[in-house]
Design a protein around this motif. Sequence first.
Motif, mmCIF file in Angstrom:
data_model
loop_
_atom_site.group_PDB
_atom_site.id
_atom_site.type_symbol
_atom_site.label_atom_id
_atom_site.label_comp_id
_atom_site.label_asym_id
_atom_site.label_seq_id
_atom_site.Cartn_x
_atom_site.Cartn_y
_atom_site.Cartn_z
ATOM 1 N N GLY A 1 2.538 7.385 1.314
ATOM 2 C CA GLY A 1 1.587 8.565 1.639
ATOM 3 C C GLY A 1 0.861 8.779 0.849
ATOM 4 O O GLY A 1 0.086 9.581 0.879
ATOM 5 N N GLN A 2 1.036 8.205 -0.682
ATOM 6 C CA GLN A 2 0.103 8.568 -1.528
ATOM 7 C C GLN A 2 -1.194 7.640 -1.430
ATOM 8 O O GLN A 2 -0.911 6.424 -1.339
ATOM 9 C CB GLN A 2 0.862 8.489 -2.957
ATOM 10 N N GLY A 3 -2.286 8.218 -1.731
ATOM 11 C CA GLY A 3 -3.436 7.475 -1.961
ATOM 12 C C GLY A 3 -4.048 6.919 -0.610
ATOM 13 O O GLY A 3 -3.476 6.877 0.289
ATOM 14 N N PRO A 4 -5.391 7.105 -0.804
ATOM 15 C CA PRO A 4 -6.213 6.620 0.547
ATOM 16 C C PRO A 4 -6.116 4.877 0.783
ATOM 17 O O PRO A 4 -7.253 4.461 1.216
ATOM 18 C CB PRO A 4 -7.565 7.134 0.345
ATOM 19 N N PHE A 5 -5.077 4.263 0.464
ATOM 20 C CA PHE A 5 -5.407 2.704 0.751
ATOM 21 C C PHE A 5 -3.885 2.177 0.863
ATOM 22 O O PHE A 5 -2.874 2.984 1.030
ATOM 23 C CB PHE A 5 -5.614 2.249 -0.834
ATOM 24 N N VAL A 6 -3.841 0.899 1.347
ATOM 25 C CA VAL A 6 -2.539 0.458 1.727
ATOM 26 C C VAL A 6 -2.194 -0.556 0.380
ATOM 27 O O VAL A 6 -3.146 -1.185 0.019
ATOM 28 C CB VAL A 6 -2.779 -0.554 2.959
ATOM 29 N N TRP A 7 -1.191 -0.297 0.102
ATOM 30 C CA TRP A 7 -0.636 -0.757 -1.269
ATOM 31 C C TRP A 7 -0.103 -2.185 -1.032
ATOM 32 O O TRP A 7 0.899 -2.566 -0.064
ATOM 33 C CB TRP A 7 0.681 -0.026 -1.681
ATOM 34 N N ASP B 1 -4.648 -5.471 -13.229
ATOM 35 C CA ASP B 1 -5.297 -4.728 -12.347
ATOM 36 C C ASP B 1 -4.726 -5.032 -11.100
ATOM 37 O O ASP B 1 -4.163 -6.119 -10.821
ATOM 38 C CB ASP B 1 -6.891 -5.450 -12.227
ATOM 39 N N ILE B 2 -4.688 -4.079 -9.914
ATOM 40 C CA ILE B 2 -3.871 -4.126 -8.787
ATOM 41 C C ILE B 2 -5.013 -4.253 -7.719
ATOM 42 O O ILE B 2 -5.933 -3.140 -7.487
ATOM 43 C CB ILE B 2 -2.915 -2.787 -8.614
ATOM 44 N N GLU B 3 -5.014 -5.193 -6.940
ATOM 45 C CA GLU B 3 -5.702 -5.174 -5.638
ATOM 46 C C GLU B 3 -5.242 -4.483 -4.744
ATOM 47 O O GLU B 3 -4.065 -4.756 -4.131
ATOM 48 C CB GLU B 3 -6.261 -6.465 -5.185
ATOM 49 N N VAL B 4 -5.793 -3.455 -4.013
ATOM 50 C CA VAL B 4 -5.305 -2.679 -2.894
ATOM 51 C C VAL B 4 -6.514 -2.696 -1.812
ATOM 52 O O VAL B 4 -7.646 -3.136 -1.967
ATOM 53 C CB VAL B 4 -4.721 -1.270 -3.010
ATOM 54 N N THR B 5 -6.217 -2.412 -0.495
ATOM 55 C CA THR B 5 -6.963 -2.112 0.582
ATOM 56 C C THR B 5 -7.149 -0.891 0.965
ATOM 57 O O THR B 5 -6.367 -0.089 1.537
ATOM 58 C CB THR B 5 -6.442 -2.899 1.629
ATOM 59 N N PRO B 6 -8.368 -0.072 0.642
ATOM 60 C CA PRO B 6 -8.588 1.161 0.952
ATOM 61 C C PRO B 6 -8.839 1.143 2.484
ATOM 62 O O PRO B 6 -9.261 0.095 3.028
ATOM 63 C CB PRO B 6 -9.735 1.732 0.119
ATOM 64 N N TYR B 7 -8.751 2.425 3.163
ATOM 65 C CA TYR B 7 -9.143 2.410 4.657
ATOM 66 C C TYR B 7 -10.827 2.418 4.916
ATOM 67 O O TYR B 7 -11.201 1.871 5.515
ATOM 68 C CB TYR B 7 -8.535 3.738 5.226
ATOM 69 N N TRP B 8 -11.341 3.349 3.781
ATOM 70 C CA TRP B 8 -12.745 3.180 3.950
ATOM 71 C C TRP B 8 -13.315 3.243 2.482
ATOM 72 O O TRP B 8 -12.568 3.350 1.404
ATOM 73 C CB TRP B 8 -13.400 4.722 4.469
ATOM 74 N N MET B 9 -14.472 2.770 2.266
ATOM 75 C CA MET B 9 -15.291 2.662 1.050
ATOM 76 C C MET B 9 -16.269 3.511 1.012
ATOM 77 O O MET B 9 -17.008 3.300 2.243
ATOM 78 C CB MET B 9 -15.199 1.433 0.345
ATOM 79 N N VAL B 10 -16.779 4.257 0.102
ATOM 80 C CA VAL B 10 -17.939 4.663 -0.047
ATOM 81 C C VAL B 10 -19.073 4.091 -0.865
ATOM 82 O O VAL B 10 -18.812 3.438 -1.862
ATOM 83 C CB VAL B 10 -18.051 6.296 -0.879
ATOM 84 N N ILE C 1 -13.019 -0.450 5.945
ATOM 85 C CA ILE C 1 -12.248 -1.839 5.563
ATOM 86 C C ILE C 1 -11.022 -2.307 6.166
ATOM 87 O O ILE C 1 -10.957 -3.385 6.708
ATOM 88 C CB ILE C 1 -11.683 -1.572 3.910
ATOM 89 N N ILE C 2 -10.415 -1.252 6.632
ATOM 90 C CA ILE C 2 -9.164 -1.740 7.243
ATOM 91 C C ILE C 2 -9.338 -1.279 9.027
ATOM 92 O O ILE C 2 -9.945 -0.159 9.399
ATOM 93 C CB ILE C 2 -7.819 -0.662 7.156
ATOM 94 N N THR C 3 -9.698 -2.288 9.543
ATOM 95 C CA THR C 3 -10.091 -2.197 10.981
ATOM 96 C C THR C 3 -9.094 -2.782 12.088
ATOM 97 O O THR C 3 -9.382 -2.484 13.451
ATOM 98 C CB THR C 3 -11.354 -3.311 11.281
ATOM 99 N N ASP C 4 -7.737 -3.215 11.614
ATOM 100 C CA ASP C 4 -6.850 -3.515 12.651
ATOM 101 C C ASP C 4 -6.048 -2.309 13.194
ATOM 102 O O ASP C 4 -6.580 -1.154 13.228
ATOM 103 C CB ASP C 4 -6.078 -4.490 12.052
ATOM 104 N N ASP D 1 -4.777 12.294 0.374
ATOM 105 C CA ASP D 1 -5.734 11.981 -0.549
ATOM 106 C C ASP D 1 -7.048 11.445 -0.028
ATOM 107 O O ASP D 1 -7.107 10.378 0.711
ATOM 108 C CB ASP D 1 -5.040 10.861 -1.569
ATOM 109 N N MET D 2 -7.982 11.796 -0.899
ATOM 110 C CA MET D 2 -9.545 11.351 -0.437
ATOM 111 C C MET D 2 -9.866 10.399 -1.335
ATOM 112 O O MET D 2 -9.432 9.944 -2.366
ATOM 113 C CB MET D 2 -10.488 12.626 -0.610
ATOM 114 N N ILE D 3 -10.855 9.522 -0.645
ATOM 115 C CA ILE D 3 -11.438 8.552 -1.428
ATOM 116 C C ILE D 3 -12.988 8.883 -1.766
ATOM 117 O O ILE D 3 -13.617 9.628 -1.182
ATOM 118 C CB ILE D 3 -11.495 7.013 -0.839
#
Lengths: 231, 641
Positions: free
Chosen positions: A91-97, A117-126, A147-150, A220-222
Amino acid sequence: MKNILHYILLLALGMLGWSCEKDNYEPPSSQLTGQLLYQGTPLQLQHDRVSYELYQDGFGKRGPISSTFTTEGAFSHLLFNGLYKMVVPVGQGPFVWSGSDQGDTLLITVNGNTEMDIEVTPYWMVRNSQFSASGGNVTGTFGLEQIITDANARTIENATLYVSKTIFASSENNIAIGTIEGGAITDMNSISLSATVPELVPAQSYVFARIGVKIAGIEDMIFSPVQKIDL
Amino acid sequence: MKKIYYTVLVLFLSFGWACQSDDDFLDRPPTQVLTTEQAFSDPAQVLSILANLYSRQYHVYRLNDWRTFGDFNEAFYAHTQDAANLFHTNNTWDFRGVDLGNNVFTWTTWDYTYIRELNLFLERIEPSPLTEDLKTRYAAEARFLRAAYYLELAQLYGGVPIILEPQEYDFSGDPTYLQVPRSTEAGIYDFVIQEAEALKSLLPVDADSKSRATAGAALAMKARAAIYAASIAKYNNAVTPSVSLPGNEIGIPASRAEEYYNTALTAAQEIINGTAGAYSLYMKNPTNLSENFAAIFYDKSANPEVIWANDYLLKYRTHYFTGANQPRYGAEEEEGGALNPTLNLVQEFELLDNTFAPLATVDTDGNPIYYENQSDIFANRDARLAGTVILPGSTFKSRPVDIWAGYQLADGSIITGTDRGDQRILPGQTVEQQVVGFDGPVAGAVQNAQMGFYLRKYVDPAIGSGQRGIQSEVWKIRYRYADILLIAAEAAFELGQPDVAAGYMNQVRERAGFTVPLTGADITFDRIVHERRVEFAFEGLYFMDLKRFRLAHRVFDGVTMDLTGLRADIGEATNRSTMPWGLWPYRIYNPGSENDGKWIYKEILPNQATAADNWQLGNYYSKISDEILSNNPKLVRQPLQ
C-alpha cells in the motif's frame, strides 16, 4: 603497600589499553544508495511519506530498519557488509513494486559501497511540467501519462499545484494550492493549474512549486520535479 | 567407655533434634506476604485485589494526564511552549500518536501483563472458599474488566491476540506455543459482545453502583462494541478499502454491518427500557441547562446518567486535571489554562433554531458587530456550549473570568499589554489602566486563555480542586446514558428507521435546550456525527468517531485553514479542522461614540500553530511496535505504515 599500588596502576592501564581494542566494533562503512526509477526517470514523491524497510536475518530478534524515500525517490544507508532484504510495505507508494521475483522483497547484497537503482512501475507519471509566475500568480502546466493500463489501472482522483516557501512543496507544506478534480480533466496532455501566492512572512522573493497527483485508491501521491520560481 | 557413650548420645540427640527443629525453624509462614490461598480466602482481600484491577483500567483520555484530552484541534495546548510545539507544529501524527515522553504515546497500550493478571484472578478465585454468590460476582467483574480492556485494544489496534488463560512458560527453550496470532477485527468485537451478553445476567442490576461493573455497564459495553464494529464494517469498505489486511486482522466484511447495527440497537434499547436499572438523562437543574450539563461530570451523588466511571476519591486517588486547566486569574495555584478549547469546536454548537452559523464577528458588509455584553455573541446557542467551555463573560467558582485581548481605538489600532492584566495609558488619559484581561489572552504567553476560552468539562468546581495538595476527585465517565441514546439513534438511522433515530436524538437535544424537535427527515449522517461531536467533546469519543467513520483523513487533509475556510461547512461531518483558531474579545475605546465600552470579536490563528494537520491512512490503527512484533513473529504488521 607501594608495590600493590603499582600493580593496581599497571592493571588499570593495561585494561584501558586493551579494552578499547576488544570492545569497540568497526562502525558500518559500506554505503548503500539508490533511487526509484521508471525507465531511468526518478520518481518524485512526498517527503517522509513513502516508507520502506531493510531487514537482515540471522542476528537474533528480527526488526526492520525503517525509513522513507526522499522527495526524489532516493535512499541511502551506512551498513555492514551482508545480505539485506528490502521491502516496501503493502500500500505504500504510487507505484507497483516490480523489483524482483521474490514477491514484495528485494534481496540486496552489500559489499563495499553499493549502488542499487530500482525500477518500479508507477500508475501515472507527470510529464513536461513547466511553472511560471506573473502578478502574484503561479501557473503550472503539465501532462499526465498513464503507465499502468491493464486490469490494475487506476484513475486520477485529482491533480494539485502546490506552492511552498521550501522545496518540500506538498499537501503538508504549502502556502497556496490549485486543484482540479480527475473527472474535470479534458486533455491529459495539457493541464494548467494556478494559485495565488499570499503575502509571505518573512518576505521571500521566490517560491517553489510542484504538481502532485492523487491516484484513486492510493494514498501516496506522485509529483513532478520541484521548481524554484522567482516572483 | 563413658566417653563413647556420651559421644553417641550427643550424636543421637543432635541428629534427632537438629533435623526436626531445622525444618520447623526454616519453614515459617511469611509475615509480610500473603499466599495465594490466604489472599483468596477472605472477601475483603479479594475485593482489594479486584480494586487494584479496577484502578488499572485503560482509556485513551485519562484525567491523570490532561495532555491526552486536547488533540485534533479541539483544544490549543497553552500549557507550555513545548506542549504547543508538540501538538501544533507537526503536520502528521506518529503511528503511535503523540509522544508524551518516557515511551508513552497517546494511542498505545499493550498491557498483556494486565490481561494476564485478570486471567490469574479468574483462575485463582475458582477454588477459593468464598460463597458462590460472591465468587460469581467477583469473577464476572474481572471478566468485565478484561472485555473492556480488549475493547480498548480493538479500537486502537483492530484484531489483537485474545488470551483467556494465564500462560505459563515451561522453560523448554521454545516459546512458540505461547505466541498467539492476532484475531480478526470482527473476532475481537464478537468476543466483547459475547462476553457482555453473558455478563449482563451475572452482574448485579444496580443503577446506583457507578465505579463497579453492573448489568448496565455490560450492556453499554455491548452497545459500544457493536456500533464500532458496525461502522467499521460499513465505512471502511466504503471509504478506505485499502486500510485492511488479507487475514482480516483489520477490516470487517460489509455484509456484517446490519447484524452489528441490530445488536447495538437491541443492547441500547435494553438499557433505555430500564431492564438493567433506572438510568436517565441528568436533569437536576432544569432552569440552567448549561450548569446542568457541566454537573453531569462533577456531580457524583445519585447521578442517574452515569453507567460506569473510573472513580476517584479525595485523599486516596486524585488527579490534577482541574489544576492544570482552571482559569488562571485568582486560581488556587499559579497555574492553569493548559487546554484552551478552540473556535473550531465552539462554533460547531448550533443555534437554538437547529441551524449552524459561525460566531457573528462581522456583518454581511464585513463591518464589525458591536456587542453590549461580552457574552452576547454566544446568545441563543446550544446550552452545552457554556457547559463544555468557559466563555468570556461567564464565571467559574463564582468568580467572573477576565478574558479580553485589549482596547481597540477609533482608528482601528489596538492597545494591549504583554502580560496578563497589563496596564497602559490610553489616549487622552494620564493614568495607566488595565488594557488586557487577567485571564489573557496574551499572544505567545503560556497558561492563559490564548484561544479566548477555558475548558469547563471535567473541571471541578469544588474548593481546593485546583490545589496541588488537595486535587480533584471528579470521575472519568466511561459510559453514560446520553451515549446509549445516541448509539441507539445512530443504529436506528443506519437500519432505515429515521423516525426512531430522531426520537432518541431529540431526548439528548432537549436537555441541551432545543425546543424544536428534529424530524426523521432531518436525521442525516452529518447530524449524527455532529451531535456526537458536541455532546461528547473532550470525552475521548470524538477521536474514536473520527476513526470509525473514517473521517479523519478528510477532516485533517493537510490543507491550511484561512478565515473563509474556518467559517465554511459548519455542521458537516467532513468539515476541515486542520488548524486551531481562536476568538479574541476587544473592548472599544472611543469616548463620546455610541460604541464606547462595547465589545467586538476577532478570529485569530495563533502563530505557534504553523502546521496543517494531515492524517495518513496508516494512522487509523496504532502501530504495533517492532519490539512486540519481533517477540511474537505470528503478529502481522498494521497496514499502510
